[in-house]
Design an enzyme around this catalytic site. Sequence first.
Site, PDB file in Angstrom:
ATOM      1  CE1 TYR A 227      -3.189   2.784   0.793  1.00 45.56           C
ATOM      2  CE2 TYR A 227      -1.801   3.656   2.285  1.00 45.56           C
ATOM      3  CZ  TYR A 227      -2.806   4.053   1.552  1.00 45.56           C
ATOM      4  OH  TYR A 227      -3.445   4.962   1.597  1.00 45.56           O
ATOM      5  CB  SER A 278      -4.544  10.855   6.406  1.00 45.23           C
ATOM      6  OG  SER A 278      -3.165  10.717   6.733  1.00 45.23           O
ATOM      7  CB  THR A 283      -6.341  16.126  -2.207  1.00 45.47           C
ATOM      8  OG1 THR A 283      -5.114  15.260  -1.537  1.00 45.47           O
ATOM      9  CG2 THR A 283      -6.395  16.026  -3.470  1.00 45.47           C
ATOM     10  CB  SER A 402     -10.402   3.400  -3.228  1.00 43.16           C
ATOM     11  OG  SER A 402     -11.363   4.429  -3.279  1.00 43.16           O
ATOM     12  NE  ARG A 403      -5.338   7.195   0.057  1.00 42.54           N
ATOM     13  CZ  ARG A 403      -5.086   8.552   0.727  1.00 42.54           C
ATOM     14  NH1 ARG A 403      -4.378   9.484   0.200  1.00 42.54           N
ATOM     15  NH2 ARG A 403      -5.378   8.394   1.948  1.00 42.54           N
ATOM     16  CG  PHE A 529     -16.133  20.034  -1.093  1.00 43.86           C
ATOM     17  CD1 PHE A 529     -15.359  19.078  -1.115  1.00 43.86           C
ATOM     18  CD2 PHE A 529     -17.385  19.575  -0.571  1.00 43.86           C
ATOM     19  CE1 PHE A 529     -15.371  17.655  -0.894  1.00 43.86           C
ATOM     20  CE2 PHE A 529     -17.463  18.091   0.167  1.00 43.86           C
ATOM     21  CZ  PHE A 529     -16.598  17.341   0.028  1.00 43.86           C
ATOM     22  CG  ASN A 532     -13.996  24.658   2.812  1.00 41.67           C
ATOM     23  OD1 ASN A 532     -15.220  24.848   3.651  1.00 41.67           O
ATOM     24  ND2 ASN A 532     -13.667  23.351   2.496  1.00 41.67           N
TER      25      ASN A 532
END
Length: 622
Positions: A227, A278, A283, A402-403, A529, A532
């Site tokens: 991972y 995290s 992101t 998931s990434r 989102f 912000n």
Amino acid sequence: MSTTVGLSLRNSLPTTGDQPTHPRLLEWLDKVVELCRPDAIHYCDGSDEEWDSLVDLLVAAGTVQRLNEDRKPNSIYARTDPDDVARVEDSTFICSVDERDAGPTNNWMAPAEMKRVMTQLYDGCMVGRTMYVMPFCMGHLDAKDPKFGVEVSDSAYVALSMRIMTRMGAEVLRVMEETGADFVPCLHSVGMPLSDGQPDVAWPCNSTKYIVHFPEERMIWSYGSGYGGNSLLGKKCYALRIASAMARDEGWLAEHMLILKLISPTGREYHIAAAFPSACGKTNLAMLQPTVPGWRVETLGDDIAWMRFGEDGRLYATNPETGFFGVAPGTGAATNPNAMAAIDRGNSIFTNVALTPDGDVWWEGMTKEKPAVLTDWKGRTWRAESGPEGGRPDETAAHPNSRFCTPIDQCPILSPDYDNPEGVPIDAIIFGGRRENTVPLVTQSRDWRHGVFMGATCSSESTAAAKGAVGVLRRDPMAMLPFIGYHVADYVQHWLNLGAKADADKLPKIFYVNWFRRDSSGRFMWPGFGENSRVLKWVAERVDGLVDAVETPIGLLPTDDGLDVDGLDISADDLHDVVRYQPQEWRDEVPRIGRWFDTFGWRLPRDLVDELRQLESALGQP
Ligand code: GDP
Ligand code: PGA
Ligand code: MN
Ligand code: MN
């Protein structure tokens, strides 16, 4: 060359790619080969041809499949072992020489003891596999003090991912060799050797996992997991854990922060770095599309910031990475159109998301409508109305952690300053976390010391990014709890020292945000989102001293008309609850902070005690 090199086991193995000449590298590789005993060696050059051949290899092994070229060109899809989906904090160690230097927040084992344990695990661990040698550089190759590493791994998935996430390959090796630069040795194995004729599995890994850092030696050993956070050793292991120890010694900061440029309607530019744990919004904020008219954001980084003081006394930030390793669920055209545009350009690796019937990817939150039929992250047929075959109807199609792994230069709003090795001067630092109560939308610190207190007491509900229960509240200082490579008290003291030494007028202003307050029904009260941007605008206006703030015991809050809420879809009650603080919630918070500080032991910085006392007395009695 010494004769031992000529006789080395390494030289007798089938080899592809150009052999390095770097003496210390060769010496280390010889030792790794003797210990791990791979069947073959590939020296990575980072080229397109290499990408293609490694993809072919992984497709043949059943580890990945190619996605639909029309939808996601040059992209691949991987499903991990269901037990290898996140960082493993319980198996992550800081093996400093002295246990006290790892501090109360890290797992520790004596370096010699850990090396004994892991040497046994590494013994023959690459039998039946190819060993990939990846020279890489975190940060710009032409930085004043480029930070090199070499990762050795028995996973081609890791080699492909490292090519996206770091500057990796022949050019890096050339500079290392020309300058005789030292490097951080990073050893990784999935921990699943193949004896003669033993068939491989799609996702080799081992139930025994170790993610180990030797901070004094500047060395990383990782075993058992493929991972990303456990296996792409340039990222969390080097650019945060080892780099934080380097930064302490060299007088800079290695932080779990996004970097963005905010541009006002008049063209004034603000540079903001923000630390959230995290899966708490880095992101998304890094690629924000402001809803406030006339404001723009450019992206510089979404996960890691290295910050140094410039000759002008200001704090400059660079992003040491070259890619995004982003949380897929929740990413969609409505929440993060820039991330969607970046991944639609392809050249990406998707892990543990769901597959559509036409070979594209999907995850919860990508679109409003769920596709009727998918293949879920475990490879099962999944239906919108009934969930996976043989599973529970409420099981998600994509794993919550998931990434997507995507080159940063595909981001449509990447800042041109991303290419500047000097970085950008930071105007504001934002700390944040995921708190359903207590922490208001935005609070400004009174000064640097108070800001460090905010960062040091930051707390967040745990997420799927790390193995373990989700939603459990924990302190997460500067969002660095899992990434500080030394004693947490020394880490906070380092922040205090840097501020004390600097010119106070030139220091970034520090803020604390929380996008995640919930009402009694569990609904997020703040739309988040793109909205912000209203908070970012306030931050910018505070930096320039354009708006007033309300002084409260917890810090400076927006005045009643301070936040631009023009056109915002939120009830007056919700807005009030999100922006205001409740004294009683903070009176309850004080002893929790006190207990957190108790864990620091005698190294607890005095300044933090003073700040806590000040908060307690300012809050007073109910
Ligand atoms: P990172 O891991 O810190 O980079 O976090 P991401 O930006 O990838 O976001 C993690 C998860 O939080 C995703 O599911 C996002 O959709 C969600 N998220 C991000 N920003 C916000 C926000 O402002 N409000 C809410 N409610 N969720 C958010
Ligand atoms: P994140 O990065 O902060 O984007 O979730 C990966 C991680 O921290 O595990
Ligand atoms: Mn991260
Ligand atoms: Mn992220």
